[in-house]
Design a protein around this motif. Structure first.
Motif, mmCIF file in Angstrom:
data_model
loop_
_atom_site.group_PDB
_atom_site.id
_atom_site.type_symbol
_atom_site.label_atom_id
_atom_site.label_comp_id
_atom_site.label_asym_id
_atom_site.label_seq_id
_atom_site.Cartn_x
_atom_site.Cartn_y
_atom_site.Cartn_z
ATOM 1 N N GLU A 76 28.292 40.454 39.077
ATOM 2 C CA GLU A 76 29.249 39.507 39.641
ATOM 3 C C GLU A 76 28.710 38.083 39.496
ATOM 4 O O GLU A 76 29.476 37.129 39.307
ATOM 5 C CB GLU A 76 29.500 39.838 41.107
ATOM 6 C CG GLU A 76 30.857 39.373 41.574
ATOM 7 C CD GLU A 76 31.282 40.042 42.890
ATOM 8 O OE1 GLU A 76 30.766 41.125 43.218
ATOM 9 O OE2 GLU A 76 32.133 39.442 43.568
ATOM 10 N N GLN A 117 34.030 39.651 35.789
ATOM 11 C CA GLN A 117 33.544 39.832 34.416
ATOM 12 C C GLN A 117 34.302 38.870 33.489
ATOM 13 O O GLN A 117 35.357 38.323 33.840
ATOM 14 C CB GLN A 117 33.721 41.287 33.971
ATOM 15 C CG GLN A 117 32.961 42.269 34.851
ATOM 16 C CD GLN A 117 31.490 41.883 34.978
ATOM 17 O OE1 GLN A 117 30.724 42.024 34.045
ATOM 18 N NE2 GLN A 117 31.085 41.358 36.134
ATOM 19 N N VAL A 157 33.191 48.254 33.958
ATOM 20 C CA VAL A 157 32.544 47.466 35.014
ATOM 21 C C VAL A 157 31.514 48.328 35.755
ATOM 22 O O VAL A 157 30.383 47.886 35.996
ATOM 23 C CB VAL A 157 33.601 46.912 36.000
ATOM 24 C CG1 VAL A 157 32.928 46.303 37.228
ATOM 25 C CG2 VAL A 157 34.506 45.893 35.304
ATOM 26 N N SER A 172 38.807 49.707 31.872
ATOM 27 C CA SER A 172 38.025 48.494 32.156
ATOM 28 C C SER A 172 37.223 48.666 33.442
ATOM 29 O O SER A 172 36.084 48.192 33.548
ATOM 30 C CB SER A 172 38.947 47.276 32.266
ATOM 31 O OG SER A 172 39.514 46.990 31.005
ATOM 32 N N ARG A 173 37.815 49.377 34.401
ATOM 33 C CA ARG A 173 37.098 49.656 35.645
ATOM 34 C C ARG A 173 35.848 50.504 35.342
ATOM 35 O O ARG A 173 34.764 50.263 35.879
ATOM 36 C CB ARG A 173 38.065 50.401 36.587
ATOM 37 C CG ARG A 173 37.589 50.691 37.976
ATOM 38 C CD ARG A 173 37.321 49.449 38.785
ATOM 39 N NE ARG A 173 36.083 49.617 39.519
ATOM 40 C CZ ARG A 173 35.321 48.631 39.969
ATOM 41 N NH1 ARG A 173 35.660 47.369 39.789
ATOM 42 N NH2 ARG A 173 34.202 48.886 40.611
ATOM 43 N N ALA A 203 35.996 41.895 39.377
ATOM 44 C CA ALA A 203 34.540 42.021 39.359
ATOM 45 C C ALA A 203 33.863 40.794 38.759
ATOM 46 O O ALA A 203 32.658 40.794 38.524
ATOM 47 C CB ALA A 203 34.147 43.276 38.574
ATOM 48 N N LEU A 251 38.781 43.660 35.468
ATOM 49 C CA LEU A 251 37.671 42.790 35.052
ATOM 50 C C LEU A 251 37.557 41.560 35.949
ATOM 51 O O LEU A 251 36.461 41.184 36.369
ATOM 52 C CB LEU A 251 37.861 42.370 33.583
ATOM 53 C CG LEU A 251 37.725 43.504 32.557
ATOM 54 C CD1 LEU A 251 38.267 43.059 31.202
ATOM 55 C CD2 LEU A 251 36.274 43.959 32.423
#
Lengths: 485, 485
Positions: free
Chosen positions: A195, A228, A181, A177-178, A226, A223
């Motif tokens: 963001e 998301q 992002v 997931s990082r 950030a 997530l």
């Protein structure tokens, strides 16, 4: 913005007392049974927030839950790299995403086979050219021919590359997931941009019942940090991962959503979240989920009603089926589920097209069939049934008069193109013409249309500098991942 | 009583202003365009009632219409010879009737063939054993192998003989409807009995647009004089027999219903009637109706709303399709139409099972598929989603706890039979088992189930004296009809 607007009032099948009773049971589950939380970072966060923690069992008190959930927005926007294709999740809008996560792919030409990059790209392209699909799922099918450790990079990249619609990421751990992002930040001009308005949506599932595990909480942390968007999605099968009675399953559904959303809001207050899930029955003899069943129809209506109670956007699902082929069962089960999506006021319809075998496969022909179903709903929502002097057609009725046909009326000639729905799939010709044309059933017709849709794909392109930066990021990450093994 | 109770509030897609505008247009059509009425007896009746008549054109003034329509009951009961199987048409009840009027019949074993007595009896038997079918249609399929002049006697008789559910008659002229009334009187113990509670329902159609012809008005007079139930059913194809825009088609739909109902209420004040119809689109290239299309979904929602405006019960339709075979199209079109039947508050759903090829055929397999769809809806209506301590299952949730399965919970064992829907048709097994069992699609499975349903038929019997009287009546009428030729 690119989404549907749903003018219909929601069909509410629960009384206010029912909603209160389910909510009260959910809060009691949260307070007294608790959840297992197996990610140290989340445990530390919740301990700092003052929750009672016993080993890895977290008991959430109701004030904590209510305050945290109240921080979540009831609507939010999603970015697309084509600015016209962004959308709102919330209000009376609805967006559709194809089925995701199927390990197998199928079409009439090649049969059933493991998901692979070639089909992955085709399916992304068909989703891209379909006006009824608003969101691209970078897990539209598994890619069994790619290395496990790094395929999330390729899948997210290919979805970004071949479509300019908003993106759901396949990432489901902290690292994956990082990566999503970071790639979204490259695609959309930096971390600050995404963001402000999220560049990616992630699906996060508890391991029902009542467990939030380390892999998934990693994804939650990556997530949410950030800002998301996250869709919380318990996978509930009444009788297996949830109580066999729908009311109890709904209470657990709420408890798991509220726990997940409270964690997210503790990590990042105001982070865009969606109350989601999947609650269907278990066939007790076979141990299989039943998709497109009446339990599913009821639970989507009730689930959306509960999400409204918490003032949260709702993620449902629609066009799926337990059928093994694109047969009558695939047709009726799909629409059994699609109507409730519209009737419930679902904001985000996952699995809106392509799912067969209870989402074990994505079928090219099923995708086309489902898109036709979605087109029918789209037509009902807009133009709907406009009533005005022109459509009331009094003059045409008076001029035509008793016993005559409207076929040649000038009103008919003027309006027929805009007034009537035109199917891209259905057999409407009479049986003789149908036989002359090869007695093609809907599955064969859908196969033909799938190829026409693929042929109609136009590459939206991707800015060369951004593409290079994405490729560079992916290459670097693949190298790191190879070293880490 | 044997019927569904529909707890859902109707989905209203027209605003109050829309309803007013459509009603105003309907009244203007009735007053200014009028209807052609080609039956002298009706013309005389309407002349006596003070209407303006010009040749065979009748202009209905709005006060006449309103007063006449206000005499119709908003609900009524229908008799069955098994008293437990009578039903109410109106309130929040719903009854289902199989498709009617198809000239052809089809099954996987014998293919597509002209309707005939052998299949007729089988289809009546399957309708009889199906709990989801409340009303028997004596026109369930045509009987091409019987003499035209007298087959209505045989068809009504066979429906009376092989089922004890309420009966829709195939009669559609003065003589044939009169025969149905006399046979119903024999079946139910006399003319007075059926005058009190109707023994038969007839369908009466204007010849759209705006013509009530002598054949159909004969049927109207025969049924209304005996206080039997009538369903007024314009057959409207937007672009052919009605304006191409749905609003105008709805206005004509109302005008034709109001004219027919006013005639019925003038013949017999208080006679039970149903506001009915069939409004779908024309495929302009093929000249074919499009069944299961979004126009149909919208028109059934709007039509029921208009019927409520006139405080009349509403007849819709449901499980039909333009497909040529029991394929995915047959599945999705059917459910596209069945949901709106429930959502509109339809009281009488004709064509609820069996229709393919836009009602040109009744298909055995389609009938089974549609019955499965109806079973799913039945399950949603009752038990619905009960919320109470037992179904909320807090104790089961607490006892099972995080990360464990409900499969072996005592709550699951206690409740799974009542809590979960069990399909009689769907493939729910995994793909390997499905392949081992012959890769049977829904059409093949439905064929197998059709045979099991036929085998499960139990003859309800018929009182010997009544049977003899019916046979005697039929023999006498056949003799008269033979002489009249």
């Amino acid at each position: 913005m690119n989404m549907w607007t749903n003018p219909w009032p929601p069909l509410e099948i629960l009384s206010d007392e029912d909603v209160e009773a389910i909510d009260a049971t959910a809060l009691r589950i949260l307070e007294e049974v608790g959840h297992r939380v197996t990610y140290p970072r989340t445990l530390a966060l919740l301990r700092d927030a003052g929750l009672a923690i016993d080993g890895d069992t977290v008991r959430f008190d109701r004030d904590f839950i209510r305050e945290a959930v109240a921080r979540a927005p009831s609507r939010f926007e999603m970015r697309a790299r084509n600015p016209e294709k962004g959308f709102v999740i919330g209000d009376n809008h609805m967006v559709n995403s194809p089925t995701g996560g199927a390990p197998f792919v199928s079409d009439l030409d090649g049969g059933r086979r493991p998901g692979n990059v070639e089909d992955y790209i085709k399916l992304i392209q068909v989703a891209h050219v379909s006006p009824q699909i608003h969101c691209i799922d970078s897990g539209i099918v598994e890619t069994m021919d790619l290395p496990v450790a790094s395929k999330h990079l390729d899948m997210d990249y290919l979805a970004m590359r071949y479509s300019d619609k908003p993106l759901m990421t396949v990432g489901a751990t902290y690292e994956t997931s990082r990566d999503a992002v970071e790639m979204a930040a490259i695609l959309f001009g930096g971390a600050q941009a995404i963001e402000q308005t999220p560049g990616v949506i992630g699906i996060v599932n508890p391991a029902s019942p009542l467990v939030w595990d380390d892999r998934m909480l990693g994804s939650v942390h990556a997530l949410a940090a950030a800002n998301q968007a996250l869709i919380v999605t318990p996978f509930l099968m009444a009788g297996t991962t949830a109580p066999v009675t729908l009311a109890g399953a709904l209470a657990q559904w709420c408890a798991e959503n509220l726990a997940g959303i409270a964690i997210i809001q503790t990590i990042r207050p105001g982070c865009p979240v969606v109350f989601g899930g999947y609650l269907t029955a278990t066939d007790m003899a076979l141990g299989q989920p039943t998709l497109g069943s009446p339990e599913w129809s009821m639970s989507i209506l009730a689930g959306a009603q509960l999400a409204r109670h918490y003032r949260l956007p709702f993620r449902g699902a629609g066009g799926w089926s337990s059928a093994k082929t694109v047969d009558a069962q695939a047709g009726y089960e799909t629409v059994m589920g699609t109507w409730p999506a519209l009737l419930s006021g679902t904001h985000f319809m996952l699995h809106a097209a392509g799912a067969l075998e209870s989402t074990m496969i994505i079928s090219a022909e099923k995708m086309v069939m489902d898109l036709e179903v979605l087109r029918m709903f789209e037509w009902m929502l807009d133009p709907g049934l406009p009533v005005n002097d022109d459509t009331l057609a009094y003059d045409a009725i008076a001029k035509t008069g008793p016993g005559r046909t409207y076929l040649r009326a000038s009103h008919t000639r003027t309006h027929h193109r805009s007034a009537l729905y035109r199917s891209e799939l259905a057999s409407l010709e009479d049986v003789n013409l149908w036989r002359q044309q090869g007695s093609k059933d809907a599955q064969i017709r859908a196969n033909e249309r799938y190829k026409r849709m693929l042929a109609a794909y136009e590459d939206p392109g991707l800015d060369g500098a951004i593409d290079a930066e994405l490729q560079e990021f992916i290459a670097r990450r693949k190298e790191q991942l190879a070293k880490a093994r």
